[in-house]
Design a protein around this motif. Sequence first.
Motif, mmCIF file in Angstrom:
data_model
loop_
_atom_site.group_PDB
_atom_site.id
_atom_site.type_symbol
_atom_site.label_atom_id
_atom_site.label_comp_id
_atom_site.label_asym_id
_atom_site.label_seq_id
_atom_site.Cartn_x
_atom_site.Cartn_y
_atom_site.Cartn_z
ATOM 1 N N GLY A 55 -66.610 -105.189 -33.587
ATOM 2 C CA GLY A 55 -67.379 -104.301 -32.752
ATOM 3 C C GLY A 55 -67.786 -102.934 -33.261
ATOM 4 O O GLY A 55 -67.858 -102.751 -34.436
ATOM 5 N N ILE A 56 -68.079 -101.862 -32.335
ATOM 6 C CA ILE A 56 -68.742 -100.574 -32.670
ATOM 7 C C ILE A 56 -68.201 -99.324 -31.954
ATOM 8 O O ILE A 56 -67.614 -99.433 -30.925
ATOM 9 N N LEU A 57 -68.502 -98.096 -32.461
ATOM 10 C CA LEU A 57 -68.009 -96.795 -31.969
ATOM 11 C C LEU A 57 -69.058 -96.051 -31.153
ATOM 12 O O LEU A 57 -70.214 -96.059 -31.507
ATOM 13 N N THR A 58 -68.629 -95.402 -30.113
ATOM 14 C CA THR A 58 -69.522 -94.499 -29.395
ATOM 15 C C THR A 58 -69.167 -93.074 -29.786
ATOM 16 O O THR A 58 -68.001 -92.746 -29.954
ATOM 17 N N ALA A 69 -55.214 -93.705 -44.915
ATOM 18 C CA ALA A 69 -55.548 -93.690 -43.489
ATOM 19 C C ALA A 69 -56.462 -92.506 -43.171
ATOM 20 O O ALA A 69 -57.406 -92.642 -42.381
ATOM 21 N N GLU A 70 -56.210 -91.370 -43.773
ATOM 22 C CA GLU A 70 -57.023 -90.171 -43.533
ATOM 23 C C GLU A 70 -58.476 -90.401 -43.932
ATOM 24 O O GLU A 70 -59.400 -89.978 -43.236
ATOM 25 N N LYS A 71 -58.682 -91.077 -45.056
ATOM 26 C CA LYS A 71 -60.039 -91.363 -45.535
ATOM 27 C C LYS A 71 -60.803 -92.217 -44.513
ATOM 28 O O LYS A 71 -61.930 -91.892 -44.137
ATOM 29 N N ILE A 72 -60.194 -93.299 -44.037
ATOM 30 C CA ILE A 72 -60.852 -94.184 -43.067
ATOM 31 C C ILE A 72 -60.995 -93.481 -41.713
ATOM 32 O O ILE A 72 -62.038 -93.584 -41.063
ATOM 33 N N PHE A 73 -59.963 -92.739 -41.297
ATOM 34 C CA PHE A 73 -60.033 -92.011 -40.032
ATOM 35 C C PHE A 73 -61.196 -91.015 -40.062
ATOM 36 O O PHE A 73 -61.919 -90.855 -39.071
ATOM 37 N N LYS A 119 -64.229 -90.876 -37.419
ATOM 38 C CA LYS A 119 -64.604 -89.661 -36.682
ATOM 39 C C LYS A 119 -66.067 -89.286 -36.912
ATOM 40 O O LYS A 119 -66.738 -88.829 -35.998
ATOM 41 N N SER A 120 -66.562 -89.488 -38.135
ATOM 42 C CA SER A 120 -67.950 -89.127 -38.434
ATOM 43 C C SER A 120 -68.951 -90.156 -37.920
ATOM 44 O O SER A 120 -70.144 -89.876 -37.868
ATOM 45 N N GLY A 121 -68.466 -91.347 -37.580
ATOM 46 C CA GLY A 121 -69.359 -92.405 -37.103
ATOM 47 C C GLY A 121 -69.839 -93.340 -38.191
ATOM 48 O O GLY A 121 -70.616 -94.253 -37.936
ATOM 49 N N THR A 122 -69.389 -93.142 -39.428
ATOM 50 C CA THR A 122 -69.776 -94.042 -40.514
ATOM 51 C C THR A 122 -69.182 -95.426 -40.300
ATOM 52 O O THR A 122 -69.868 -96.432 -40.459
ATOM 53 N N SER A 173 -58.337 -104.483 -36.760
ATOM 54 C CA SER A 173 -58.830 -103.811 -37.956
ATOM 55 C C SER A 173 -60.045 -102.955 -37.667
ATOM 56 O O SER A 173 -60.866 -103.303 -36.816
ATOM 57 N N ILE A 174 -60.164 -101.885 -38.417
ATOM 58 C CA ILE A 174 -61.425 -101.176 -38.554
ATOM 59 C C ILE A 174 -62.143 -101.948 -39.653
ATOM 60 O O ILE A 174 -61.562 -102.217 -40.704
ATOM 61 N N VAL A 175 -63.389 -102.357 -39.394
ATOM 62 C CA VAL A 175 -64.099 -103.167 -40.382
ATOM 63 C C VAL A 175 -65.460 -102.575 -40.711
ATOM 64 O O VAL A 175 -66.058 -101.875 -39.907
#
Length: 192
Positions: free
Chosen positions: A4-7, A92-96, A100-103, A146-148
């Motif tokens: 899925g996706i981020l708002t 984890a910080e890199k992916i987080f 946060k930026s929406g990438t 997972s974050i994918v």
Amino acid sequence: MAAGILTPERSAGEQDSRRRTISFSSETPYRRYFGMEVLDHAEGALDLSRLNETGVLLFNHDVDQVLGRVVRAWVENSRGMAEVEFDTDDEAEKIFGKVKSGTLKTTSVRYSVDSWEEVKAGAVSADGRFTGPCSIARKWTPLEVSIVSVPADATVGVGRSDAGDISLYERQIQVNKNKHWRNDDEQEKEVD
């Protein structure tokens, strides 16, 4: 695996927190090698005990890229939901930061299925909710979330609680995919 996706809208407290609420699965059909698959989200369909006891948040389902933990998991609006917390190590910080930026906006779930219902073409499932051809995972267990970078299910993700959270553009993509899958199934039926 469903995905899925981020708002971008988050509460002020959530922006500062390392926790995020994600949806990790839905009943959106997904084409597998064996045909269309549906993950049932009816009461009792998901065994969430593993996620709630020892659940982890991974990157792209890689067991060597642990980003954090599942704080709690539940089902809401026919979707698998979880509150996750990112760790503070460099990986984890890199992916987080990308979340946060929406990438990185998308999520997914790895699961095992204990019970299937096979629905033939044109037939209706036992509960009347799905039309075949499809295979419905009636009893299943999420193993991790997972974050994918590339999702299977574009209707779920970070900050998403229902299908109304996706953009018109994303909804049209999903409609087009579903039409394409139905046409493929009809063509397969005609060949048989």
